[in-house]
Write an enzyme that holds these catalytic residues in place. Structure first.
Site, mmCIF file in Angstrom:
data_model
loop_
_atom_site.group_PDB
_atom_site.id
_atom_site.type_symbol
_atom_site.label_atom_id
_atom_site.label_comp_id
_atom_site.label_asym_id
_atom_site.label_seq_id
_atom_site.Cartn_x
_atom_site.Cartn_y
_atom_site.Cartn_z
ATOM 1 N N LYS A 156 0.851 -1.193 0.000
ATOM 2 C CA LYS A 156 0.000 0.000 0.000
ATOM 3 C C LYS A 156 0.887 1.244 0.000
ATOM 4 C CE LYS A 156 -4.406 0.950 2.289
ATOM 5 N NZ LYS A 156 -5.151 0.824 3.543
HETATM 6 O O1 G3P Z 1 -7.960 1.527 5.206
HETATM 7 C C1 G3P Z 1 -8.261 2.834 4.949
HETATM 8 C C2 G3P Z 1 -9.627 3.312 5.361
HETATM 9 O O2 G3P Z 1 -10.607 2.354 5.168
HETATM 10 C C3 G3P Z 1 -9.719 4.150 6.578
HETATM 11 O O3 G3P Z 1 -11.021 4.372 7.039
HETATM 12 O O4 G3P Z 1 -12.639 5.170 8.713
HETATM 13 O O5 G3P Z 1 -10.185 5.651 9.036
HETATM 14 O O6 G3P Z 1 -11.496 6.836 7.274
HETATM 15 P P1 G3P Z 1 -11.341 5.560 8.071
#
Ligand code: G3P
Length: 217
Positions: free
Chosen positions: A83
């Site tokens: 990533k």
């Molecule tokens: O993996 C990245 C992503 O899904 C993060 O989500 O909820 O931290 O914006 P969030």
């Protein structure tokens, strides 16, 4: 549509894997911090449970450093997806790793133009963050729609991995638009199965069945 679990919690991943409904896992540095566990050991443990793609994020910010870290992460298991952040350096590293057969996930994508660049860099996946756009009052689902249209226009093979999903409704909307993958926290994935009429109907069926005095086996 593929479902990835957005967590670095090995127990949660094991539980979800048992359902047979999960196709992969995504992690990020914040999720690793939350797990409190060792990064590389955690990725190795997840890859043993989950045969599908498992995203592990680099920490360097320059292309050479990201490439070096990416190659190290890719050695952990053959299903590791490196990533990389959506920066010029991240895109450079993406092209180099992709050309060497390493799977890549270009993350922190917030615009259609960024997604276009990720596809041109040969990314295996691009991760548009829906919830974080919603947080600043921009409709994240419009971004998914725009990327779908652009990728279809040019037959790009990069998969749209809808990320930062916060609700079951986000998953439904992404499926309607045609995102290739939805990555979501375990509680959101579990919520996909729940409906009050299912609970109510099952309760009635069980009550009526019990009153027949019969058994299935
Ligand atoms: O993996 C990245 C992503 O899904 C993060 O989500 O909820 O931290 O914006 P969030």
């Amino acid at each position: 549509m593929k479902f990835f679990a957005d967590t670095a919690n090995v127990d949660e991943i094991r539980e979800l894997a048992e359902t047979g409904l999960i196709d992969g896992v995504t992690t990020n540095p914040s999720l690793i911090k939350k797990s409190g566990a060792d990064f590389k050991q955690t990725i190795a443990a997840i890859c043993e449970i989950m045969p599908g793609p498992v995203s592990a994020e680099v920490a360097a910010t320059d292309a050479a450093g990201m490439e070096r870290e990416g190659r190290r992460l890719a050695e952990i298991a053959e299903n590791v997806v490196v990533k990389l952040p959506l920066t010029i350096d991240g895109l450079k590293a993406c092209r180099r790793l992709t050309d060497d057969g390493v799977m890549t996930n270009v993350t922190l994508c917030f615009s259609a133009n960024q997604a276009l660049l990720a596809a041109k860099a040969g990314a295996t996946f691009v991760s548009p963050f829906i919830g974080r756009l919603d947080d600043i009052h921009i409709d994240g689902l419009i971004l998914i729609q725009e990327i779908r249209t652009i990728y279809n226009n040019y037959a790009f093979r990069t998969e749209i991995l809808a990320a930062s999903i916060r609700s079951a409704n986000h998953v439904r909307e992404c499926a309607l638009i045609g995102a290739d993958v939805a990555t979501a926290p375990p509680d959101v994935l579990k919520a996909l199965a729940s409906h009050p009429l299912t609970d109510k109907g099952l309760e009635t069926f069980l009550k009526d069945w019990a009153s027949t005095g019969q058994s299935v086996i």
